[in-house]
Each structure stands twice: as C-alpha cells, then as structure tokens.
Design a protein around this motif. Structure first.
Motif, mmCIF file in Angstrom:
data_model
loop_
_atom_site.group_PDB
_atom_site.id
_atom_site.type_symbol
_atom_site.label_atom_id
_atom_site.label_comp_id
_atom_site.label_asym_id
_atom_site.label_seq_id
_atom_site.Cartn_x
_atom_site.Cartn_y
_atom_site.Cartn_z
ATOM 1 N N ASN A 1 102.100 3.349 100.288
ATOM 2 C CA ASN A 1 102.110 4.134 99.087
ATOM 3 C C ASN A 1 101.749 5.440 99.457
ATOM 4 O O ASN A 1 101.473 5.761 100.583
ATOM 5 C CB ASN A 1 100.584 3.381 98.533
ATOM 6 N N ILE A 2 101.963 6.386 98.521
ATOM 7 C CA ILE A 2 101.918 7.526 98.740
ATOM 8 C C ILE A 2 100.712 8.028 97.430
ATOM 9 O O ILE A 2 100.820 7.688 96.458
ATOM 10 C CB ILE A 2 103.145 8.540 98.211
ATOM 11 N N LEU B 1 119.646 9.930 105.117
ATOM 12 C CA LEU B 1 118.345 10.011 105.812
ATOM 13 C C LEU B 1 117.699 8.525 105.485
ATOM 14 O O LEU B 1 117.771 8.202 104.212
ATOM 15 C CB LEU B 1 117.245 11.106 105.424
ATOM 16 N N THR B 2 117.031 7.937 106.579
ATOM 17 C CA THR B 2 115.827 6.900 106.054
ATOM 18 C C THR B 2 114.660 7.632 105.582
ATOM 19 O O THR B 2 114.300 8.775 105.251
ATOM 20 C CB THR B 2 115.469 6.177 107.369
ATOM 21 N N PHE B 3 113.950 6.781 104.657
ATOM 22 C CA PHE B 3 112.754 7.248 104.081
ATOM 23 C C PHE B 3 111.886 7.838 105.209
ATOM 24 O O PHE B 3 111.362 9.067 104.889
ATOM 25 C CB PHE B 3 112.066 6.243 103.273
ATOM 26 N N GLN B 4 111.691 7.352 106.341
ATOM 27 C CA GLN B 4 110.788 7.821 107.145
ATOM 28 C C GLN B 4 111.515 9.026 107.894
ATOM 29 O O GLN B 4 110.532 10.042 107.990
ATOM 30 C CB GLN B 4 110.389 6.846 108.483
ATOM 31 N N ASN B 5 112.736 9.258 108.009
ATOM 32 C CA ASN B 5 113.225 10.656 108.320
ATOM 33 C C ASN B 5 112.857 11.548 107.294
ATOM 34 O O ASN B 5 112.585 12.765 107.825
ATOM 35 C CB ASN B 5 114.790 10.315 108.774
ATOM 36 N N TYR B 6 113.117 11.458 106.150
ATOM 37 C CA TYR B 6 112.960 11.976 104.960
ATOM 38 C C TYR B 6 111.409 12.536 104.882
ATOM 39 O O TYR B 6 111.287 13.929 105.071
ATOM 40 C CB TYR B 6 113.134 11.432 103.713
ATOM 41 N N TRP B 7 110.369 11.686 105.119
ATOM 42 C CA TRP B 7 108.984 11.894 105.149
ATOM 43 C C TRP B 7 108.729 12.796 106.258
ATOM 44 O O TRP B 7 107.746 13.806 106.256
ATOM 45 C CB TRP B 7 108.195 10.868 105.017
ATOM 46 N N VAL C 1 105.873 3.509 97.804
ATOM 47 C CA VAL C 1 107.045 3.926 98.535
ATOM 48 C C VAL C 1 108.364 3.503 98.234
ATOM 49 O O VAL C 1 109.487 4.301 98.076
ATOM 50 C CB VAL C 1 106.568 3.791 100.221
ATOM 51 N N GLU C 2 108.568 2.087 98.118
ATOM 52 C CA GLU C 2 109.731 1.708 97.753
ATOM 53 C C GLU C 2 110.322 2.363 96.374
ATOM 54 O O GLU C 2 111.275 2.457 96.339
ATOM 55 C CB GLU C 2 109.644 -0.062 97.405
ATOM 56 N N GLN C 3 109.356 2.315 95.420
ATOM 57 C CA GLN C 3 109.961 2.901 94.093
ATOM 58 C C GLN C 3 110.469 4.422 94.334
ATOM 59 O O GLN C 3 111.226 5.071 93.711
ATOM 60 C CB GLN C 3 108.828 2.991 92.938
ATOM 61 N N PHE C 4 109.693 5.024 94.989
ATOM 62 C CA PHE C 4 109.772 6.454 95.455
ATOM 63 C C PHE C 4 111.251 6.794 96.252
ATOM 64 O O PHE C 4 112.136 7.598 95.898
ATOM 65 C CB PHE C 4 108.946 7.355 96.065
ATOM 66 N N ASN C 5 111.408 5.847 97.078
ATOM 67 C CA ASN C 5 112.596 5.576 97.856
ATOM 68 C C ASN C 5 113.902 5.327 96.901
ATOM 69 O O ASN C 5 114.886 6.151 97.052
ATOM 70 C CB ASN C 5 112.541 4.701 99.012
ATOM 71 N N GLN C 6 113.459 4.348 96.234
ATOM 72 C CA GLN C 6 114.743 4.097 95.080
ATOM 73 C C GLN C 6 115.201 5.251 94.148
ATOM 74 O O GLN C 6 116.212 5.679 94.033
ATOM 75 C CB GLN C 6 114.364 3.016 94.298
ATOM 76 N N TYR C 7 114.098 6.022 93.922
ATOM 77 C CA TYR C 7 114.252 7.339 93.133
ATOM 78 C C TYR C 7 115.054 8.267 94.036
ATOM 79 O O TYR C 7 116.013 9.003 93.565
ATOM 80 C CB TYR C 7 113.033 7.841 92.595
ATOM 81 N N LEU C 8 114.880 8.308 95.215
ATOM 82 C CA LEU C 8 115.332 9.674 96.040
ATOM 83 C C LEU C 8 116.906 9.024 96.105
ATOM 84 O O LEU C 8 117.724 9.928 96.137
ATOM 85 C CB LEU C 8 114.601 9.511 97.401
ATOM 86 N N PHE D 1 109.576 12.960 90.505
ATOM 87 C CA PHE D 1 109.205 11.519 90.170
ATOM 88 C C PHE D 1 108.075 11.145 89.189
ATOM 89 O O PHE D 1 108.515 10.261 88.251
ATOM 90 C CB PHE D 1 108.986 10.945 91.620
ATOM 91 N N ILE D 2 107.055 11.786 89.295
ATOM 92 C CA ILE D 2 106.007 11.492 88.354
ATOM 93 C C ILE D 2 106.424 12.003 87.072
ATOM 94 O O ILE D 2 106.037 11.208 86.089
ATOM 95 C CB ILE D 2 104.641 12.265 88.982
ATOM 96 N N ILE D 3 106.966 12.901 86.727
ATOM 97 C CA ILE D 3 107.422 13.276 85.461
ATOM 98 C C ILE D 3 108.163 12.381 84.832
ATOM 99 O O ILE D 3 108.268 11.815 83.779
ATOM 100 C CB ILE D 3 108.135 14.791 85.456
ATOM 101 N N VAL D 4 109.086 11.678 85.644
ATOM 102 C CA VAL D 4 109.998 10.915 85.135
ATOM 103 C C VAL D 4 109.590 9.428 84.794
ATOM 104 O O VAL D 4 109.890 8.614 83.834
ATOM 105 C CB VAL D 4 111.325 10.735 85.923
ATOM 106 N N THR D 5 108.580 9.055 85.886
ATOM 107 C CA THR D 5 108.339 7.654 86.081
ATOM 108 C C THR D 5 106.791 7.109 85.456
ATOM 109 O O THR D 5 106.502 6.279 85.116
ATOM 110 C CB THR D 5 108.159 6.895 87.267
ATOM 111 N N CYS D 6 105.798 8.316 85.653
ATOM 112 C CA CYS D 6 104.432 8.215 85.340
ATOM 113 C C CYS D 6 103.991 8.927 84.174
ATOM 114 O O CYS D 6 102.679 8.765 83.638
ATOM 115 C CB CYS D 6 103.754 8.539 86.475
ATOM 116 N N PHE D 7 104.578 9.830 83.582
ATOM 117 C CA PHE D 7 104.047 10.889 82.504
ATOM 118 C C PHE D 7 103.603 10.183 81.342
ATOM 119 O O PHE D 7 104.445 9.124 81.037
ATOM 120 C CB PHE D 7 105.240 11.986 82.471
#
Length: 115
Positions: free
Chosen positions: A17-18, A68-74, A36-43, A89-95
C-alpha cells in the motif's frame, strides 16, 4: 502552477500500500491508503511507466521505448512526479464530492439556527 483541490503532505510505500497524508480539506479524508496494484494499473493505463529515449551513438537517431516496473518507477522517479501521479490518481478514483456537499448543508443548517 495550477490550483489544487487538496495538498499532499507526505506519502510512503508500506508493504502493498501507499499511505498518503493530505491537508485537511472539504473533499477527501486526511489519510488515504492506496493499494499498489490499483496505482500500478492506473500508471500503466495512462502510460506513466513508458518512456522513450533517443540514442545517437551509432551515428543514426534511434528511439527506444522502455517500460518501467513499479519498483523501478518508485525508486527512480523524482518525488514531485510521484506526488503528481498520486494526486491525479486520487482525483480520479478516491475523490468524493459528497463530503463537500455535506459540509455545505451543515453550514446552512448552522446559519439557520444562528438567525
């Protein structure tokens, strides 16, 4: 710089999680857990993990694409870019506008009681 609806104070990657800390606002909770999986899919969906680099070492212009892999990105992406991606991501999915609407209704009720 564009006006933001909320400000991110800090964020940290913990397990899968982030955890994002946000300044008190009218739209969203002050602490959000982003899987992380949801954020990775968004990316991936928005091509944030893909970039191209130009190479002239052979005398010809070569463009290569990298993913990039997610770990490389991070690990390699600058903090301000990760923060911007998390904000989007937060605006699109959590707002949630219902929090702002509830606050407006509460203020109206308080105003009625004060008059």
């Amino acid at each position: 710089m564009k006006k933001r609806l909320f400000e991110i104070i800090d964020f940290v990657l913990k397990d899968d999680n982030i955890i994002v800390q946000i300044v008190d606002n009218n739209y969203i909770d002050n602490s959000i857990v982003v899987p992380v999986e949801q954020f990775n899919q968004y990316l991936k969906r928005h091509d944030k993990l893909y970039f191209e680099a130009n190479d002239m070492s052979t005398g010809q212009l070569l463009t290569r694409g990298y993913t990039l892999t997610f770990q490389n990105y991070w690990d390699e992406m600058e903090r301000e870019y990760r923060e911007e991606d998390l904000y989007d991501f937060i605006i699109v999915t959590c707002f949630d506008f219902t929090k702002a609407i509830d606050n407006i209704i509460l203020r109206q009720k308080l105003t009625q009681y004060l008059w």
